[in-house]
Motif scaffolding. Structure first.
Motif, mmCIF file in Angstrom:
data_model
loop_
_atom_site.group_PDB
_atom_site.id
_atom_site.type_symbol
_atom_site.label_atom_id
_atom_site.label_comp_id
_atom_site.label_asym_id
_atom_site.label_seq_id
_atom_site.Cartn_x
_atom_site.Cartn_y
_atom_site.Cartn_z
ATOM 1 N N LEU A 124 -48.825 -39.670 -138.930
ATOM 2 C CA LEU A 124 -47.587 -39.459 -139.678
ATOM 3 C C LEU A 124 -46.413 -40.218 -139.055
ATOM 4 O O LEU A 124 -45.616 -40.849 -139.758
ATOM 5 N N VAL A 125 -46.317 -40.170 -137.723
ATOM 6 C CA VAL A 125 -45.220 -40.870 -137.045
ATOM 7 C C VAL A 125 -45.362 -42.378 -137.213
ATOM 8 O O VAL A 125 -44.378 -43.088 -137.507
ATOM 9 N N VAL A 126 -46.583 -42.896 -137.052
ATOM 10 C CA VAL A 126 -46.810 -44.333 -137.164
ATOM 11 C C VAL A 126 -46.588 -44.807 -138.601
ATOM 12 O O VAL A 126 -46.085 -45.921 -138.828
ATOM 13 N N MET A 127 -46.920 -43.979 -139.581
ATOM 14 C CA MET A 127 -46.665 -44.349 -140.984
ATOM 15 C C MET A 127 -45.171 -44.534 -141.229
ATOM 16 O O MET A 127 -44.749 -45.489 -141.888
ATOM 17 N N LEU A 128 -44.376 -43.609 -140.715
ATOM 18 C CA LEU A 128 -42.924 -43.757 -140.840
ATOM 19 C C LEU A 128 -42.443 -45.041 -140.157
ATOM 20 O O LEU A 128 -41.615 -45.774 -140.690
ATOM 21 N N GLY A 129 -42.987 -45.281 -138.954
ATOM 22 C CA GLY A 129 -42.620 -46.499 -138.231
ATOM 23 C C GLY A 129 -43.025 -47.752 -138.977
ATOM 24 O O GLY A 129 -42.280 -48.744 -138.995
ATOM 25 N N ALA A 130 -44.204 -47.716 -139.623
ATOM 26 C CA ALA A 130 -44.701 -48.887 -140.354
ATOM 27 C C ALA A 130 -43.798 -49.216 -141.534
ATOM 28 O O ALA A 130 -43.586 -50.396 -141.858
ATOM 29 N N ILE A 131 -43.264 -48.183 -142.188
ATOM 30 C CA ILE A 131 -42.340 -48.414 -143.310
ATOM 31 C C ILE A 131 -41.103 -49.162 -142.827
ATOM 32 O O ILE A 131 -40.657 -50.135 -143.444
ATOM 33 N N TRP A 132 -40.572 -48.728 -141.693
ATOM 34 C CA TRP A 132 -39.374 -49.385 -141.150
ATOM 35 C C TRP A 132 -39.683 -50.817 -140.720
ATOM 36 O O TRP A 132 -38.896 -51.730 -140.979
ATOM 37 N N ILE A 133 -40.841 -51.011 -140.066
ATOM 38 C CA ILE A 133 -41.219 -52.351 -139.607
ATOM 39 C C ILE A 133 -41.395 -53.287 -140.799
ATOM 40 O O ILE A 133 -40.940 -54.443 -140.774
ATOM 41 N N TRP A 134 -42.048 -52.822 -141.850
ATOM 42 C CA TRP A 134 -42.230 -53.636 -143.054
ATOM 43 C C TRP A 134 -40.890 -54.029 -143.643
ATOM 44 O O TRP A 134 -40.665 -55.185 -144.009
ATOM 45 N N TYR A 135 -39.986 -53.064 -143.735
ATOM 46 C CA TYR A 135 -38.656 -53.349 -144.288
ATOM 47 C C TYR A 135 -37.918 -54.364 -143.412
ATOM 48 O O TYR A 135 -37.298 -55.301 -143.918
ATOM 49 N N GLU A 136 -37.984 -54.188 -142.106
ATOM 50 C CA GLU A 136 -37.265 -55.049 -141.169
ATOM 51 C C GLU A 136 -37.732 -56.503 -141.274
ATOM 52 O O GLU A 136 -36.923 -57.436 -141.302
ATOM 53 N N PHE A 137 -39.055 -56.703 -141.351
ATOM 54 C CA PHE A 137 -39.591 -58.069 -141.355
ATOM 55 C C PHE A 137 -39.596 -58.697 -142.753
ATOM 56 O O PHE A 137 -39.645 -59.915 -142.873
ATOM 57 N N SER A 138 -39.557 -57.869 -143.798
ATOM 58 C CA SER A 138 -39.545 -58.420 -145.163
ATOM 59 C C SER A 138 -38.143 -58.778 -145.627
ATOM 60 O O SER A 138 -37.981 -59.580 -146.552
ATOM 61 N N THR A 139 -37.128 -58.207 -144.997
ATOM 62 C CA THR A 139 -35.748 -58.476 -145.410
ATOM 63 C C THR A 139 -35.014 -59.423 -144.471
ATOM 64 O O THR A 139 -33.870 -59.789 -144.731
ATOM 65 N N LYS A 140 -35.665 -59.790 -143.364
ATOM 66 C CA LYS A 140 -35.039 -60.676 -142.390
ATOM 67 C C LYS A 140 -35.982 -61.802 -142.024
ATOM 68 O O LYS A 140 -37.197 -61.711 -142.235
ATOM 69 N N ASN A 141 -35.427 -62.843 -141.453
ATOM 70 C CA ASN A 141 -36.243 -63.900 -140.875
ATOM 71 C C ASN A 141 -37.082 -63.283 -139.753
ATOM 72 O O ASN A 141 -36.536 -62.653 -138.853
#
Length: 481
Positions: free
Chosen positions: A269-286
């Motif tokens: 559950l914790v890693v899933m939340l983290g994965a959402i943030w990581i995906w957002y961070e790398f998909s919206t930025k260089n």
């Protein structure tokens, strides 16, 4: 012919023995006379304070600057501590252990095994220095269990250290490059001098990447040819080292309250939340800009460590074993923050700070072309006494960047000069060897004969490249946030 062969072998053994004796003697001297690295940081405070007083800065101004700067590096201190912890946790995870077991079958002989460790150590150091140190050390232990090759355990241990001793500061976990790319981590007084220098201008410069490639080839070749073979090799058994696997696996829970600690549900559950943030961070930025943020970098490795260790209790056990390696960072970095403020804030009545005096000195003895070599030698020598990439950059940055601006030297290359040169003393400084030596069950004197051999070759190669490649870069003024 046989007599000549025996003579050549005797000469080879004599030369190797002489070099090992010199290195062992130097290590014995340093172990006897060198205090803990904290003492060097404290002495640096005293020396810098005395320097500020010598240019006319009031005592009250020096003391106030020290106190004002003491806590300015707290965010960066925690970031570096988390980086070390997350790297260790990933390296000791079960999947990492399986990978080690598989790749340990690849080398076909004792020398190729040592060279293989060197390559793995250097490659992983470009992503995380802590992973490089621990993963490579554990790989050496796995290789030492092979009975079909008589691998020199000391040479392999030295090879495992090459990531930290040669290339880590040129990779993603470079303290200086991370600091310069993250303005929120820099003390404001230093940020006003250096500005923001992104990864694209430091570790991702083609010239910086070329330095990495050359050092990798040179280091692996030296590791291969300097490794003793046959009867001259000393295995882990010869050295009395037990290389049985370290057991971090879990015992059966003993009470109902242990269920959550042993259930992977919490981790998922914790890693899933983290994965959402990581995906957002790398998909919206260089992606390059995203990973250059130290918080993002640490977050990715921490989530990966949780996932790879799977159960919360095992993850916590790995964290507990990693924490002692952060002690030096936690207690020394506040002193470096105080030093940075004394350098930049404790000014003489004329308004000129100590950092400006030092910068003027280096400008006086350097030219545009000689600056990289002069600063490289200076940084390498200072690095033996202040064994901290980030902390030492806080000390050096004010006058290094000021001098670089005056001489119109590419500012990102000035950071690379620091990175490449400051790693050199790591090859013979026992401070950063300690975590690896703990994994290997060796002493510094066991491996420094081999790392000293690396240093003899690395020093001229690094200084030459820093000087030669500087002419291929143009100067750009600092970028302020």
């Amino acid at each position: 012919m046989k007599q000549l062969s025996q003579t050549g072998l005797a000469n080879e053994q004599a030369a190797g023995g002489m070099l090992e004796n010199i290195a062992a003697g130097m290590t014995r001297w340093s172990e006897k006379w060198f205090p803990d690295a904290y003492i060097f940081a404290a002495i640096a405070v005293i020396v810098v304070a005395a320097g500020a007083l010598s240019i006319g800065a009031p005592v009250q101004s020096v003391g106030r600057a020290f106190g004002d700067g003491f806590w300015t590096l707290i965010p960066f201190t925690l970031q570096m501590a988390i980086g070390a912890i997350s790297g260790y946790v990933v390296a000791v995870s079960p999947p990492a252990a399986k990978i080690m077991t598989r790749i340990a079958r690849l080398p076909s002989g004792p020398r190729s095994a040592v060279a293989f460790v060197a390559f793995i150590s250097i490659s992983t150091s470009l992503f995380n220095w802590a992973i490089s140190l621990i993963f490579s050390g554990l790989l050496v232990r796995v290789l030492a269990r092979r009975t079909d090759i008589r691998m020199d355990y000391r040479a392999a241990g030295a090879a495992a250290y090459l990531g930290l001793g040669a290339t880590w500061a040129l990779g993603l976990s470079s303290s200086a490059a991370q600091l310069q790319a993250n303005p929120e981590s820099l003390p404001k007084a230093l940020l006003a001098i250096t500005g923001v220098i992104p990864f694209a201008e430091t570790i991702f410069l083609p010239q910086s990447l070329l330095v990495v490639v050359v050092l990798t080839v040179v280091s692996v070749a030296i590791a291969f040819f300097s490794a003793p073979t046959g009867e001259r090799a000393r295995t882990a058994a010869d050295l009395g080292v037990d290389v049985a696997d370290d057991d971090l696996d879990l015992k059966a829970p003993t009470r109902p309250g242990d269920w959550l600690e042993y259930s992977p549900l919490i981790t998922v559950l914790v890693v899933m939340l983290g994965a959402i943030w990581i995906w957002y961070e790398f998909s919206t930025k260089n992606p390059v800009l995203a990973i250059s943020n130290l918080n993002t970098y640490n977050f990715v490795f921490l989530m990966l460590g949780m996932l790879l260790n799977w159960r919360p209790r095992r993850f916590l056990n790995a964290v507990a074993k990693s924490v002692p390696s952060t002690a030096g960072v936690l207690i020394q970095f506040p002193l470096y923050g105080g030093i940075a403020f004394i350098l930049t804030k404790a000014a003489a009545p004329t308004g000129v700070a100590l950092s400006e005096h030092i910068a003027q000195f280096f400008v006086a003895i350097s030219s545009h072309s000689s600056f990289p070599a002069v600063m490289g030698i200076h940084s390498a020598v200072l690095g033996f006494f202040v064994p901290s990439g980030g902390g030492k950059w806080i000390i050096e940055a004010p006058y290094v960047i000021e001098a670089a601006k005056t001489l119109h030297v590419h500012l990102g290359w000035a950071v690379t000069v620091y990175n490449a040169a400051e790693a050199l003393p790591n090859l013979i400084n026992p401070f950063w060897m300690l975590p690896l030596l703990g994994v290997l069950g060796l002493r510094a004197r066991d491996i420094v004969g081999f790392t000293f051999t690396q240093l003899i070759v690395h020093f001229p190669v690094v200084i030459f490249m820093l000087w030669a490649l500087a002419s291929t870069l143009d100067y750009h003024p600092p970028v302020m946030p």
